[in-house]
Every structure is written in structure tokens, then in C-alpha cells.
Design an enzyme around this catalytic site. Structure first.
Site, PDB file in Angstrom:
ATOM      1  N   LYS A  34       0.761  -1.094  -0.150  1.00  0.00           N
ATOM      2  CA  LYS A  34      -0.003   0.138   0.084  1.00  0.00           C
ATOM      3  C   LYS A  34       0.848   1.249  -0.164  1.00  0.00           C
ATOM      4  O   LYS A  34       2.119   1.302   0.482  1.00  0.00           O
ATOM      5  CB  LYS A  34      -0.785   0.038   1.197  1.00  0.00           C
ATOM      6  CG  LYS A  34      -0.276  -0.017   2.359  1.00  0.00           C
ATOM      7  CD  LYS A  34      -1.286  -0.220   3.764  1.00  0.00           C
ATOM      8  CE  LYS A  34      -0.473  -0.197   4.973  1.00  0.00           C
ATOM      9  NZ  LYS A  34      -1.529  -0.276   6.220  1.00  0.00           N
ATOM     10  N   ARG A 129     -10.216  -0.093  15.028  1.00  0.00           N
ATOM     11  CA  ARG A 129     -10.318   0.600  13.680  1.00  0.00           C
ATOM     12  C   ARG A 129     -11.163  -0.260  12.783  1.00  0.00           C
ATOM     13  O   ARG A 129     -12.305   0.573  12.365  1.00  0.00           O
ATOM     14  CB  ARG A 129      -8.763   0.725  13.205  1.00  0.00           C
ATOM     15  CG  ARG A 129      -8.502   1.849  12.095  1.00  0.00           C
ATOM     16  CD  ARG A 129      -7.021   1.851  11.772  1.00  0.00           C
ATOM     17  NE  ARG A 129      -6.645   0.663  11.405  1.00  0.00           N
ATOM     18  CZ  ARG A 129      -5.330   0.505  10.712  1.00  0.00           C
ATOM     19  NH1 ARG A 129      -4.367   1.593  10.949  1.00  0.00           N
ATOM     20  NH2 ARG A 129      -4.808  -0.547  10.546  1.00  0.00           N
ATOM     21  N   TYR A 254      15.016  30.807   6.683  1.00  0.00           N
ATOM     22  CA  TYR A 254      13.803  31.562   7.163  1.00  0.00           C
ATOM     23  C   TYR A 254      13.758  31.688   8.659  1.00  0.00           C
ATOM     24  O   TYR A 254      13.853  30.631   9.305  1.00  0.00           O
ATOM     25  CB  TYR A 254      12.784  30.721   6.475  1.00  0.00           C
ATOM     26  CG  TYR A 254      12.318  30.916   4.974  1.00  0.00           C
ATOM     27  CD1 TYR A 254      12.047  31.969   4.597  1.00  0.00           C
ATOM     28  CD2 TYR A 254      12.370  29.774   4.243  1.00  0.00           C
ATOM     29  CE1 TYR A 254      11.954  32.303   3.143  1.00  0.00           C
ATOM     30  CE2 TYR A 254      12.186  29.926   2.950  1.00  0.00           C
ATOM     31  CZ  TYR A 254      11.788  31.020   2.227  1.00  0.00           C
ATOM     32  OH  TYR A 254      11.790  30.960   0.893  1.00  0.00           O
ATOM     33  N   MET A 302      11.593  24.699   0.971  1.00  0.00           N
ATOM     34  CA  MET A 302      10.622  23.794  -0.033  1.00  0.00           C
ATOM     35  C   MET A 302      11.714  23.006  -0.954  1.00  0.00           C
ATOM     36  O   MET A 302      11.655  21.859  -1.269  1.00  0.00           O
ATOM     37  CB  MET A 302       9.716  24.622  -0.999  1.00  0.00           C
ATOM     38  CG  MET A 302       9.118  23.806  -2.029  1.00  0.00           C
ATOM     39  SD  MET A 302       7.961  24.687  -2.960  1.00  0.00           S
ATOM     40  CE  MET A 302       6.689  25.300  -1.816  1.00  0.00           C
TER      41      MET A 302
END
EC number: 5.1.1.1
Length: 359
Positions: A34, A129, A254, A302
Site C-alpha cells: 500500500k 479501527r 527563514y 521547499m
């Protein structure tokens, strides 16, 4: 020059599958693929798992991609189907389905199918779940046996919630509950995920479901894949694209949250959260350049990350390879530095990262 590359070591993949067999020699193996094979490439990975007995995916589109890629092994849908209209697709492609709630069972009973479908009945033994409650098991089991739309063999499954912690008694309790519930039901049983395979042999059953461990990453708390004789399948690398001089007490990146205590050099590397690298990796998170560890300096951008390589820079130059994780640098360690888990890092690899499959 290609920059961000995920090198996929297919020999390591084969080694890890062999290790699964060592841990659970009497069980068949349902290889879990998956989420794009945990970020490693769904079809390519499946094509190199010839020794697996079956595949497991979460959703029908993943299963269809495997069939389109020429894979003919049995495929189990771990979330089952979501609409009655899906059932003819399951039948046409020989998909096996989990049944975990009343809506699915009713849809199966009411469908008009030309042949029966192979079903796994999932029992909730404590994960809370998916899965039928223990009090519902016999009713679901009998109804599946009664409908012409399900094959006579109804396999039984559960999922562990805490198998990664050998000191947590929950897994032993789940195994005991499952065993008590399935007494007299002789069909195949499947309990163990990767952590269950490694740490809980009493839960191996006729089938095991290796996921993370197949990719060479430890599913256990506070360990690495190497501790369990596993080999990392993915090596995530990029290149140095600039080297900068930085004076003491100057903010980097940043927000300027990292400041050097002395003059130093920074290697700017072509990697960032746009490639899937975790944005919340802390200052000092390691990378490897020319066989030596260096720490990340400043916030993750990024497309770029700054790395403190020291005033002498050890001969590092533009174009040098940078290892973000891999055999030299366990992804488990990077996950700890980013307050997350290895699963998330592997699954978050972005489409712009190039993949290289190495035999």
C-alpha cells in the site's frame, strides 16, 4: 545533473523478504504494497517480489495498478470494497476482499455475481479501527458461509495495535482473544504485521503481513533495521549546489533561527519539503557528505537545505553527493530528529524525486 534521487536496492528487498521467511518459516507471506509500496514504487517493487505468496494493498486502484503491471499473484484489499458496484471489478480481477462491517456484508449478500469472491473476515481484537466486534463474529461468519457470493473458505484476520513495544501486554492479549474466538474455525488465520513477525511468534498464523520490514526499516520501538538483520531498500540522495561563507552570529534560513557561533561554511543542498523531506527536522539533523556526518543548519525550505560543513569544509565542493538517509544514515534516525515515524518519511517522497532501481 539530476538532483534528488531515491535509489532502490532490489537485492536488499530480496534479502528482507528472506528475513521474513526466517522469522516466520511456517507462514505464507502477504507482502504489503500500500501507499506506493511505502514510497518505493508499487509496480516495480511487486515485480521483484516473486517469492511472496500474495500481495496486500489498501484500495482498489492500487490493486488495479498491479494487474495493469502484469502481476498475477493473489491480491487482498485490506480496506475491502466501498460500494456494491466494486464487486464485479473484484471478481473480474480475482481480488480478495476484507469484510469488516455490516454494510460490506449486506452489499456482498445482495450482489448479483457470476461467481463467488474470496473473503477475509476481520475481527476487532483491540485496535478499534476496522473489524467486526467479537460478539458479531459468529453471525458474520455464518452469513458469509451462507451466501453464494463468498467462497466457502472464509479466512480470518486481525491487526495488532501495539506490537512494536515488546513490554506492552496488549499484543499477547489480542493473540489470546483471537485464538479463543477462532476455535473450531479451521480456515487460514492472519494476525502479524511487521512488528508481530519480529516480536510475537505466537501470532504468526498461516499468513503474515510484512510491510515496513520488507523495506529494511525497523517496525520496533528504539531500534533500527540493522538490529533485525534488515537492509535499507531506499537510499535518498541529492547534490551540493552551492557553498557559502557565513560569519559568526548571522541567522541562516527563514526566520534566522540558526546562528553559527563562529565563522563557518554552509553547503546548500537540493532537497526540501517539496521533495518529501520533513520540514520539522531539527537543527543538527545529520546528512552524510563524502562519508562524514554534518548537521542541518536553519529551517528546511521547499527546495533547499543548508548544512554546516565547518570552516575548513573538508574539501566539499559543488556537485558532491549528499545522503539524506540510507544504509549510511538510518531513516529511523531522521524520523526521530523530525518527531515523526519512518513510515511517514518513506511515504512522503514527492513525484519530482527520480527513482533508480538497482539489481
Amino acid at each position: 545533473m539530476r538532483l534528488a534521487i531515491a535509489e532502490i536496492n532490489l537485492q536488499a528487498l530480496a534479502h528482507n523478504l528472506a528475513q521474513v521467511r526466517q522469522f516466520a518459516p511456517n507462514s505464507k507471506v502477504m507482502a504489503v504494497l500500500k501507499a506506493n509500496a511505502y514510497g518505493h514504487g508499487l509496480v516495480k517493487i511487486a515485480q521483484h517480489l516473486n517469492d511472496a505468496d500474495a500481495f496486500a494493498v489498501a484500495r482498489i486502484d492500487e490493486a488495479l495498478a498491479l494487474r495493469a503491471g502484469g502481476l498475477t499473484k493473489p491480491i487482498v484489499l485490506l480496506e475491502g470494497f466501498f460500494h456494491q458496484d466494486d464487486l464485479p471489478i473484484l471478481l473480474a480481477n480475482n481480488f480478495q476482499t476484507i469484510i469488516h462491517d455490516e454494510n460490506q456484508l449486506r452489499a456482498l449478500e445482495n450482489a448479483k455475481l457470476d461467481a463467488p469472491i474470496s473473503c477475509w473476515l476481520k475481527i476487532n481484537t483491540g485496535m478499534h479501527r476496522l473489524g467486526v466486534a467479537p460478539t458479531q463474529l459468529n453471525d458474520f461468519y455464518q452469513r458469509l458461509q451462507a451466501t453464494n457470493n463468498a467462497k466457502d473458505t472464509i479466512n480470518l484476520m486481525t491487526h495488532f495495535s501495539s506490537a512494536d513495544d515488546v513490554n506492552d501486554p496488549k499484543t499477547a492479549e489480542q493473540i489470546a482473544l483471537f485464538d479463543s474466538l477462532v476455535q473450531g474455525k479451521q480456515q487460514a488465520h492472519c494476525l502479524a504485521n511487521s512488528a508481530g513477525i519480529i516480536a510475537w511468534p505466537a501470532g504468526h498464523g498461516e499468513w503474515v503481513r510484512p510491510g515496513l520490514m520488507m523495506y529494511g526499516v525497523s517496525p520496533m520501538l528504539n531500534t533500527s533495521g540493522k538490529d533485525h538483520q534488515l537492509k535499507p531498500v531506499m537510499r535518498l540522495t541529492t547534490k551540493v549546489i552551492a557553498i557559502r561563507d557565513v560569519d559568526a552570529a548571522q541567522g541562516v534560513g527563514y526566520g534566522g533561527s540558526w546562528q553559527s557561533t563562529q565563522p563557518t561554511k554552509l553547503a546548500v543542498v537540493a532537497m526540501g519539503y517539496g521533495d518529501g523531506y520533513p520540514r520539522h527536522a531539527k537543527h543538527g539533523t545529520p546528512v552524510v557528505i563524502a562519508g562524514k556526518r554534518y548537521g542541518i543548519a536553519g529551517n528546511i525550505s521547499m527546495d533547499m537545505i543548508s548544512v554546516d560543513i565547518g570552516e575548513n569544509a573538508d574539501g566539499i565542493k559543488v556537485g558532491d553527493e549528499v545522503v539524506m538517509w540510507g544504509p549510511e544514515l538510518p531513516v529511523e534516525e531522521i524520523a526521530q530528529c523530525a518527531d515523526t515515524i519512518s513510515y511517514e518519511l518513506l511515504c512522503n517522497i514527492a513525484p519530482r524525486v527520480s527513482y533508480e532501481y538497482q539489481r
